[in-house]
Design a protein around this motif. Structure first.
Motif, PDB file in Angstrom:
ATOM      1  N   GLN A  20       0.826  -1.208   0.000  1.00 10.41           N
ATOM      2  CA  GLN A  20       0.000   0.000   0.000  1.00 10.41           C
ATOM      3  C   GLN A  20       0.861   1.258   0.000  1.00 10.41           C
ATOM      4  O   GLN A  20       0.564   2.226  -0.704  1.00 10.41           O
ATOM      5  CB  GLN A  20      -0.935   0.001   1.214  1.00 10.41           C
ATOM      6  CG  GLN A  20      -2.039  -1.031   1.113  1.00 10.41           C
ATOM      7  CD  GLN A  20      -2.851  -1.158   2.399  1.00 10.41           C
ATOM      8  OE1 GLN A  20      -2.324  -0.971   3.491  1.00 10.41           O
ATOM      9  NE2 GLN A  20      -4.118  -1.468   2.257  1.00 10.41           N
ATOM     10  N   GLU A  21       1.940   1.253   0.768  1.00  9.40           N
ATOM     11  CA  GLU A  21       2.840   2.404   0.806  1.00  9.40           C
ATOM     12  C   GLU A  21       3.546   2.592  -0.532  1.00  9.40           C
ATOM     13  O   GLU A  21       3.723   3.721  -1.006  1.00  9.40           O
ATOM     14  CB  GLU A  21       3.858   2.245   1.931  1.00  9.40           C
ATOM     15  CG  GLU A  21       3.249   2.396   3.316  1.00  9.40           C
ATOM     16  CD  GLU A  21       4.196   2.030   4.453  1.00  9.40           C
ATOM     17  OE1 GLU A  21       5.355   1.619   4.185  1.00  9.40           O
ATOM     18  OE2 GLU A  21       3.776   2.146   5.614  1.00  9.40           O
ATOM     19  N   ALA A  24       1.062   4.086  -2.992  1.00 13.28           N
ATOM     20  CA  ALA A  24       0.888   5.511  -2.696  1.00 13.28           C
ATOM     21  C   ALA A  24       2.086   6.320  -3.184  1.00 13.28           C
ATOM     22  O   ALA A  24       1.923   7.410  -3.747  1.00 13.28           O
ATOM     23  CB  ALA A  24       0.671   5.716  -1.200  1.00 13.28           C
ATOM     24  N   GLN A  25       3.291   5.790  -2.984  1.00 11.67           N
ATOM     25  CA  GLN A  25       4.510   6.466  -3.448  1.00 11.67           C
ATOM     26  C   GLN A  25       4.510   6.584  -4.975  1.00 11.67           C
ATOM     27  O   GLN A  25       4.836   7.642  -5.522  1.00 11.67           O
ATOM     28  CB  GLN A  25       5.749   5.698  -2.975  1.00 11.67           C
ATOM     29  CG  GLN A  25       7.059   6.198  -3.540  1.00 11.67           C
ATOM     30  CD  GLN A  25       7.486   7.534  -2.990  1.00 11.67           C
ATOM     31  OE1 GLN A  25       7.104   7.912  -1.893  1.00 11.67           O
ATOM     32  NE2 GLN A  25       8.261   8.265  -3.752  1.00 11.67           N
ATOM     33  N   GLU A  27       1.893   6.512  -7.017  1.00  5.39           N
ATOM     34  CA  GLU A  27       0.856   7.457  -7.428  1.00  5.39           C
ATOM     35  C   GLU A  27       1.311   8.895  -7.209  1.00  5.39           C
ATOM     36  O   GLU A  27       1.067   9.760  -8.051  1.00  5.39           O
ATOM     37  CB  GLU A  27      -0.440   7.182  -6.667  1.00  5.39           C
ATOM     38  CG  GLU A  27      -1.135   5.920  -7.125  1.00  5.39           C
ATOM     39  CD  GLU A  27      -2.352   5.569  -6.277  1.00  5.39           C
ATOM     40  OE1 GLU A  27      -2.489   6.090  -5.139  1.00  5.39           O
ATOM     41  OE2 GLU A  27      -3.166   4.757  -6.752  1.00  5.39           O
ATOM     42  N   SER A  28       1.974   9.145  -6.100  1.00  9.05           N
ATOM     43  CA  SER A  28       2.474  10.482  -5.814  1.00  9.05           C
ATOM     44  C   SER A  28       3.520  10.904  -6.844  1.00  9.05           C
ATOM     45  O   SER A  28       3.498  12.032  -7.346  1.00  9.05           O
ATOM     46  CB  SER A  28       3.068  10.517  -4.405  1.00  9.05           C
ATOM     47  OG  SER A  28       3.656  11.764  -4.144  1.00  9.05           O
ATOM     48  N   SER A  31       1.777  11.658 -10.158  1.00  2.91           N
ATOM     49  CA  SER A  31       0.740  12.692 -10.192  1.00  2.91           C
ATOM     50  C   SER A  31       1.218  13.972 -10.891  1.00  2.91           C
ATOM     51  O   SER A  31       0.413  14.697 -11.467  1.00  2.91           O
ATOM     52  CB  SER A  31       0.239  13.008  -8.786  1.00  2.91           C
ATOM     53  OG  SER A  31       1.251  13.660  -8.034  1.00  2.91           O
TER      54      SER A  31
END
Length: 144
Positions: A20-21, A24-25, A27-28, A31
């Motif tokens: 999950q981390e 998220a990394q 996707e960040s 972005s």
């Protein structure tokens, strides 16, 4: 619950949290990503965002003024398609490590991503065809 089962559950939860981390990394990181491409005839420059969306369109050096409508349209489409393909490859490269089996003690599978569904025509003709996730390829091998 036995101590062994609790340990496996704890390890699985830790691996899930790590995935999950990592998502998220990724996707960040993506972005704010973009690709800027010029058409082969250098008449059009486009910028494409991380989801393949057109975010900028420029006509450097006014070369477009000497083009017919169909020529200009072809240049725009060419640049946009190449930009979408570049962004799709970048997204795939960022997420690819997450598609592998974790290798941890629980043997959790990696994230199964259907690249064809995610990017559709943006992948046509790149890397000799469309890439597939390991799980889909594995399923096809077993069908043969």
């Amino acid at each position: 619950m036995s101590e062994s089962m609790e340990k496996k559950l704890s390890q699985a939860m830790a691996e899930l949290t790590a995935v999950q981390e990592a998502v998220a990394q990724a996707e960040s990181e993506l972005s704010q990503a973009s690709a800027t491409i010029r058409s082969r005839d250098r008449a059009v420059e486009v910028t494409v965002g991380p989801q393949g969306e057109l975010t900028a369109l420029k006509f450097p050096d006014n070369r477009h003024q000497n083009m017919t409508g169909p020529q200009l349209a072809a240049s725009v489409l060419e640049a946009v398609q190449e930009g979408r393909a570049q962004m799709a490859r970048r997204v795939m490269d960022v997420f690819e490590p997450l598609t592998r089996t974790s290798g941890g003690p629980t043997g959790l599978r990696g994230v199964d991503i259907d690249w064809d569904r995610a990017f559709g025509s943006a992948l046509d003709g790149t890397d000799g065809g469309r890439r597939r996730s390991a799980a889909r390829l594995h399923d096809e091998i077993h069908e043969d």
